[in-house]
Design a protein around this motif. Structure first.
Motif, PDB file in Angstrom:
ATOM      1  N   PRO A 132      -6.736   3.364  -6.170  1.00 24.88           N
ATOM      2  CA  PRO A 132      -6.581   2.416  -7.112  1.00 24.88           C
ATOM      3  C   PRO A 132      -5.303   3.251  -7.598  1.00 24.88           C
ATOM      4  O   PRO A 132      -4.385   2.406  -8.101  1.00 24.88           O
ATOM      5  CB  PRO A 132      -7.409   2.752  -7.587  1.00 24.88           C
ATOM      6  CG  PRO A 132      -8.519   2.705  -6.744  1.00 24.88           C
ATOM      7  CD  PRO A 132      -8.043   4.200  -6.023  1.00 24.88           C
ATOM      8  N   THR A 133      -4.618   4.096  -8.111  1.00 25.87           N
ATOM      9  CA  THR A 133      -3.420   4.523  -8.877  1.00 25.87           C
ATOM     10  C   THR A 133      -2.316   4.875  -7.799  1.00 25.87           C
ATOM     11  O   THR A 133      -1.446   5.222  -8.965  1.00 25.87           O
ATOM     12  CB  THR A 133      -3.958   5.691  -9.745  1.00 25.87           C
ATOM     13  OG1 THR A 133      -4.149   7.129  -8.389  1.00 25.87           O
ATOM     14  CG2 THR A 133      -5.133   5.991 -10.685  1.00 25.87           C
ATOM     15  N   ASP A 134      -2.268   4.949  -6.870  1.00 20.69           N
ATOM     16  CA  ASP A 134      -1.580   4.544  -6.539  1.00 20.69           C
ATOM     17  C   ASP A 134       0.112   3.832  -6.359  1.00 20.69           C
ATOM     18  O   ASP A 134       0.059   2.574  -6.953  1.00 20.69           O
ATOM     19  CB  ASP A 134      -1.020   4.345  -4.706  1.00 20.69           C
ATOM     20  CG  ASP A 134      -0.727   5.004  -3.686  1.00 20.69           C
ATOM     21  OD1 ASP A 134       0.877   4.256  -4.073  1.00 20.69           O
ATOM     22  OD2 ASP A 134      -0.332   5.781  -2.992  1.00 20.69           O
ATOM     23  N   SER A 135       0.878   3.675  -6.680  1.00 22.06           N
ATOM     24  CA  SER A 135       2.557   2.858  -7.045  1.00 22.06           C
ATOM     25  C   SER A 135       2.021   2.391  -6.231  1.00 22.06           C
ATOM     26  O   SER A 135       3.264   1.165  -6.680  1.00 22.06           O
ATOM     27  CB  SER A 135       3.900   4.406  -7.450  1.00 22.06           C
ATOM     28  OG  SER A 135       4.044   4.452  -6.522  1.00 22.06           O
ATOM     29  N   LEU A 136       2.104   2.501  -4.582  1.00 28.98           N
ATOM     30  CA  LEU A 136       2.352   1.488  -3.597  1.00 28.98           C
ATOM     31  C   LEU A 136       4.381   1.548  -3.521  1.00 28.98           C
ATOM     32  O   LEU A 136       4.718   0.702  -2.919  1.00 28.98           O
ATOM     33  CB  LEU A 136       1.948   0.270  -3.833  1.00 28.98           C
ATOM     34  CG  LEU A 136       0.111   0.070  -3.852  1.00 28.98           C
ATOM     35  CD1 LEU A 136      -0.022  -1.310  -4.257  1.00 28.98           C
ATOM     36  CD2 LEU A 136      -0.188   1.018  -3.062  1.00 28.98           C
ATOM     37  N   GLU A 137       4.630   2.811  -3.847  1.00 30.50           N
ATOM     38  CA  GLU A 137       6.093   2.293  -3.866  1.00 30.50           C
ATOM     39  C   GLU A 137       6.352   2.402  -2.491  1.00 30.50           C
ATOM     40  O   GLU A 137       7.669   1.381  -1.820  1.00 30.50           O
ATOM     41  CB  GLU A 137       6.780   3.716  -5.053  1.00 30.50           C
ATOM     42  CG  GLU A 137       6.383   4.672  -3.949  1.00 30.50           C
ATOM     43  CD  GLU A 137       7.007   6.220  -5.000  1.00 30.50           C
ATOM     44  OE1 GLU A 137       8.085   6.141  -5.353  1.00 30.50           O
ATOM     45  OE2 GLU A 137       6.222   6.452  -5.870  1.00 30.50           O
ATOM     46  N   TYR A 138       6.113   3.547  -1.552  1.00 31.03           N
ATOM     47  CA  TYR A 138       6.321   3.253  -0.501  1.00 31.03           C
ATOM     48  C   TYR A 138       5.979   2.015   0.400  1.00 31.03           C
ATOM     49  O   TYR A 138       6.413   1.815   0.978  1.00 31.03           O
ATOM     50  CB  TYR A 138       6.215   4.533   0.818  1.00 31.03           C
ATOM     51  CG  TYR A 138       5.734   6.024  -0.392  1.00 31.03           C
ATOM     52  CD1 TYR A 138       7.894   6.563   0.036  1.00 31.03           C
ATOM     53  CD2 TYR A 138       5.120   6.723  -1.170  1.00 31.03           C
ATOM     54  CE1 TYR A 138       7.153   7.653  -0.684  1.00 31.03           C
ATOM     55  CE2 TYR A 138       4.954   7.519  -1.176  1.00 31.03           C
ATOM     56  CZ  TYR A 138       6.572   8.320  -1.348  1.00 31.03           C
ATOM     57  OH  TYR A 138       7.433   9.274  -1.992  1.00 31.03           O
ATOM     58  N   HIS A 139       5.280   1.520   0.326  1.00 32.51           N
ATOM     59  CA  HIS A 139       4.955   0.088   0.620  1.00 32.51           C
ATOM     60  C   HIS A 139       5.864  -0.340   0.755  1.00 32.51           C
ATOM     61  O   HIS A 139       6.292  -1.860   0.961  1.00 32.51           O
ATOM     62  CB  HIS A 139       3.570  -0.562   0.825  1.00 32.51           C
ATOM     63  CG  HIS A 139       2.373   0.446   1.187  1.00 32.51           C
ATOM     64  ND1 HIS A 139       2.117   1.233   0.679  1.00 32.51           N
ATOM     65  CD2 HIS A 139       1.123   0.323   2.255  1.00 32.51           C
ATOM     66  CE1 HIS A 139       0.552   1.990   0.582  1.00 32.51           C
ATOM     67  NE2 HIS A 139       0.761   1.573   1.510  1.00 32.51           N
ATOM     68  N   GLN A 140       6.198  -1.070  -0.838  1.00 31.26           N
ATOM     69  CA  GLN A 140       7.761  -1.845  -1.345  1.00 31.26           C
ATOM     70  C   GLN A 140       8.775  -1.518  -0.391  1.00 31.26           C
ATOM     71  O   GLN A 140       9.307  -2.131  -0.095  1.00 31.26           O
ATOM     72  CB  GLN A 140       7.130  -1.586  -2.548  1.00 31.26           C
ATOM     73  CG  GLN A 140       6.348  -1.781  -3.416  1.00 31.26           C
ATOM     74  CD  GLN A 140       6.536  -1.725  -5.515  1.00 31.26           C
ATOM     75  OE1 GLN A 140       7.742  -0.811  -5.233  1.00 31.26           O
ATOM     76  NE2 GLN A 140       5.502  -1.528  -5.671  1.00 31.26           N
ATOM     77  N   THR A 141       8.961  -0.040  -0.212  1.00 34.58           N
ATOM     78  CA  THR A 141       9.805   0.134   0.398  1.00 34.58           C
ATOM     79  C   THR A 141      10.115  -0.696   1.593  1.00 34.58           C
ATOM     80  O   THR A 141      10.725  -0.925   2.714  1.00 34.58           O
ATOM     81  CB  THR A 141      10.718   1.702   1.234  1.00 34.58           C
ATOM     82  OG1 THR A 141      10.457   1.669  -0.202  1.00 34.58           O
ATOM     83  CG2 THR A 141      11.461   1.791   1.052  1.00 34.58           C
ATOM     84  N   ILE A 142       8.223  -0.218   2.538  1.00 33.22           N
ATOM     85  CA  ILE A 142       8.593  -0.450   3.901  1.00 33.22           C
ATOM     86  C   ILE A 142       8.719  -2.610   4.130  1.00 33.22           C
ATOM     87  O   ILE A 142       9.187  -2.842   4.986  1.00 33.22           O
ATOM     88  CB  ILE A 142       7.030   0.230   4.536  1.00 33.22           C
ATOM     89  CG1 ILE A 142       6.610   1.703   4.633  1.00 33.22           C
ATOM     90  CG2 ILE A 142       7.099  -0.836   5.926  1.00 33.22           C
ATOM     91  CD1 ILE A 142       5.870   2.138   4.227  1.00 33.22           C
ATOM     92  N   SER A 143       8.387  -2.472   3.298  1.00 31.40           N
ATOM     93  CA  SER A 143       8.516  -4.303   2.631  1.00 31.40           C
ATOM     94  C   SER A 143       9.864  -4.935   3.314  1.00 31.40           C
ATOM     95  O   SER A 143      10.190  -6.012   3.501  1.00 31.40           O
ATOM     96  CB  SER A 143       7.454  -4.988   1.918  1.00 31.40           C
ATOM     97  OG  SER A 143       8.786  -4.241   0.896  1.00 31.40           O
ATOM     98  N   LYS A 144      10.538  -3.963   3.080  1.00 31.16           N
ATOM     99  CA  LYS A 144      12.010  -4.575   2.702  1.00 31.16           C
ATOM    100  C   LYS A 144      12.810  -3.739   4.287  1.00 31.16           C
ATOM    101  O   LYS A 144      14.005  -3.918   4.505  1.00 31.16           O
ATOM    102  CB  LYS A 144      12.832  -3.757   1.762  1.00 31.16           C
ATOM    103  CG  LYS A 144      12.246  -4.335   0.619  1.00 31.16           C
ATOM    104  CD  LYS A 144      13.281  -4.246  -1.235  1.00 31.16           C
ATOM    105  CE  LYS A 144      11.976  -4.047  -1.987  1.00 31.16           C
ATOM    106  NZ  LYS A 144      12.587  -3.234  -3.141  1.00 31.16           N
ATOM    107  N   MET A 145      12.001  -3.077   4.687  1.00 28.06           N
ATOM    108  CA  MET A 145      12.319  -2.625   6.437  1.00 28.06           C
ATOM    109  C   MET A 145      12.469  -3.413   7.369  1.00 28.06           C
ATOM    110  O   MET A 145      11.397  -4.276   7.599  1.00 28.06           O
ATOM    111  CB  MET A 145      12.482  -0.960   6.372  1.00 28.06           C
ATOM    112  CG  MET A 145      12.229   0.299   5.606  1.00 28.06           C
ATOM    113  SD  MET A 145      11.334   1.635   5.813  1.00 28.06           S
ATOM    114  CE  MET A 145      11.352   1.628   7.351  1.00 28.06           C
ATOM    115  N   ASN A 146      13.878  -3.681   8.483  1.00 29.33           N
ATOM    116  CA  ASN A 146      13.396  -4.536   9.732  1.00 29.33           C
ATOM    117  C   ASN A 146      12.899  -3.655  10.601  1.00 29.33           C
ATOM    118  O   ASN A 146      13.423  -3.070  11.515  1.00 29.33           O
ATOM    119  CB  ASN A 146      14.878  -5.217   9.978  1.00 29.33           C
ATOM    120  CG  ASN A 146      14.314  -5.493  11.172  1.00 29.33           C
ATOM    121  OD1 ASN A 146      14.053  -6.146  11.181  1.00 29.33           O
ATOM    122  ND2 ASN A 146      15.171  -5.927  12.083  1.00 29.33           N
ATOM    123  N   ILE A 147      11.124  -3.695  10.094  1.00 28.90           N
ATOM    124  CA  ILE A 147      10.430  -3.155  11.889  1.00 28.90           C
ATOM    125  C   ILE A 147       9.956  -4.099  12.405  1.00 28.90           C
ATOM    126  O   ILE A 147       9.036  -4.801  11.822  1.00 28.90           O
ATOM    127  CB  ILE A 147       9.701  -1.947  10.641  1.00 28.90           C
ATOM    128  CG1 ILE A 147       8.880  -2.410   9.711  1.00 28.90           C
ATOM    129  CG2 ILE A 147      11.334  -0.504  10.794  1.00 28.90           C
ATOM    130  CD1 ILE A 147       7.889  -0.495   9.141  1.00 28.90           C
TER     131      ILE A 147
END
Length: 469
Positions: free
Chosen positions: A160-175
């Motif tokens: 629950p304390t995760d910032s989710l910054e990496y998920h946010q980055t991934i959401s902008k990637m074209n994968i």
């Protein structure tokens, strides 16, 4: 040991009907992997893993346990003073001894699917396989490996304390793959342990809410759930290994218990049970409010080998099946939520196979018209996600529920090379249904059976989870 045809097109398919069902209906479907422990950071960084040891052995307690059973020194398993190649060679030394363990099948399926390697991994082939795999991995990012297996969605496991910054980055990637977080609530339940106070500080920092009372604590949880939902989370999870119960409490009691903890006073066993009961119900209602799927992984006894845990830390590979009672806990929890119309879509997983029928029948108590198969008894988990465990789960679900509504397989893995486990499940499922045809237990209607298999392997999960919203 030599075999160039071991992992062939019809591996595990023991009849013509099984071959048709798998190749015509199951084989080419995309994968929805709704529970795993993959690193979103590695996906976001978008760099090749480069070394098969890092991609395959790091963090994989299945392989660690196999190597230990084979007498391999810990330095070659989790040590930091041995090279990646040395660890791989020790794994190659172990693989022939894993015959009839699922590791033998998984290892060679993964070598075949990712690297087109047919040879049996053993000391005589290890050098060649190591070089060939690394030559391919140097050009493959984690996202490439996921796309190669047609992995459409993965749900990582996140605190629950995760910032989710990496998920946010991934959401902008074209994968190809959609990468979504899962709200793993375990740390919120450890009120009886000393680490809980430091965790509250961490929770306060990420939520921006100073926690001086139960009310503040609840506001901080609400903040994190909203943050997760905003970042695509549609699934929660819980996985503490313990005897669990739902006991009566009042809100006033919980506030007093929480205040005692803030004052660093010792809590009684009953006080801890009351707090946990409150939290189970509070979170369950929030999951229903957000239309999430809630998951409960129940039944491990963790960290049995204290020397190994002290040497390596948690997740050292010394967890096992326990015999905690589970029926009364599930009954009280789900009934309390259902009584107010706040029971979310739910998946339960048991680690103890003697509880298969307990879990299968418990989920049937709370089905309703909200969605077909609302209450799911999940796939064979951890020690049970092998051929025998999968077949027993599929047979028990068939006998006591609706196999046709099952949302299928997941990897529960930390490895980007683990996705042939979906193929493994699909082959086992097709062969199981084909055996019923052979015995005259189900109609020999390939189109009808094939549609059911497609639903179990893919479409039921598409319809069950709320990943598009």
């Amino acid at each position: 040991m030599n075999s160039t045809t071991f992992i062939n097109d019809n591996f595990l398919l023991q009849s013509e009907v099984a071959v048709k069902l798998y190749h015509q209906y199951a084989k080419d479907l995309p994968i929805i992997d709704y529970h795993n422990h993959l690193s979103p950071q590695l996906i976001a960084e978008d760099k090749p893993i480069e070394n098969i040891t890092a991609a395959w052995l790091n963090g994989d307690h299945y392989k660690w346990r196999g190597m230990r059973a084979n007498g391999i020194e810990e330095a070659f398993i989790t040590g930091d003073k041995t090279t990646q190649k040395e660890k791989f060679l020790k794994w190659a030394e172990t693989v022939p001894h894993t015959l009839r363990n699922p590791l033998f099948h998984w290892t060679h399926l993964e070598l075949k699917r990712y690297f087109d390697i047919d040879e049996i991994l053993q000391p005589s082939t290890a050098e060649t396989i190591y070089k060939k795999a690394n030559a391919i991995l140097v050009h493959k990012t984690p996202a490439d490996l996921l796309a190669q297996m047609k992995v459409e969605v993965i749900c990582t496991t996140d605190d629950p304390t995760d910032s989710l910054e990496y998920h946010q980055t991934i959401s902008k990637m074209n994968i190809y793959t959609k990468v979504l977080p899962t709200f793993r609530s375990d740390e919120l339940f450890f009120i009886g342990e000393t680490k809980f106070t430091s965790y509250l500080n961490k929770l306060a920092l990420c939520s921006g809410i100073k926690i001086n009372s139960l009310s503040d604590f609840i506001k901080s949880i609400d903040n994190r759930i909203a943050h997760f939902h905003k970042n695509g989370c549609r699934v929660s999870d819980f996985g503490i290994g313990a005897t669990l119960s739902i006991v009566d409490f009042t809100e006033e009691e919980i506030a007093q218990i929480f205040d005692k903890k803030l004052k660093e006073e010792t809590l009684s066993v009953l006080e801890i049970e009351k707090y946990r009961s409150f939290l189970f119900l509070y979170l369950g209602r929030k999951y229903h409010e957000y239309n999430w799927v809630q998951q409960y992984h129940l039944g491990p006894i963790r960290n049995n080998n204290s020397r190994l845990v002290k040497q390596i830390g948690f997740d050292a590979g010394c967890d096992s099946i326990s015999d905690f009672p589970m029926a009364e806990f599930m009954s009280k929890l789900f009934n309390e939520l259902e009584s107010t119309g706040q029971l979310a879509k739910t998946i339960t997983y048991n680690l103890n196979p003697s509880q298969n029928e307990v879990f299968a029948t418990m989920m049937g108590n709370f089905q309703n018209a909200d969605i077909p198969g609302k209450m799911q008894w999940g796939s064979g988990w951890w020690f049970l996600d092998q051929k025998d465990g999968m077949e027993k789960q599929l047979n028990t679900l068939s006998n006591m529920g609706l196999l046709s509504r099952f949302v299928g397989m997941l990897t529960d893995s930390r490895s980007f090379l683990s996705f042939p486990r979906h193929e493994y499940f699909r082959r086992i499922l097709c062969n199981l249904i084909a055996e019923d045809v052979k015995k005259g237990l189900v109609p020999n209607d390939i189109e009808f059976l094939g549609k059911m298999i497609q639903n179990i392997c893919y479409y039921n999960a598409v319809n069950y989870f709320n990943f598009k919203n």
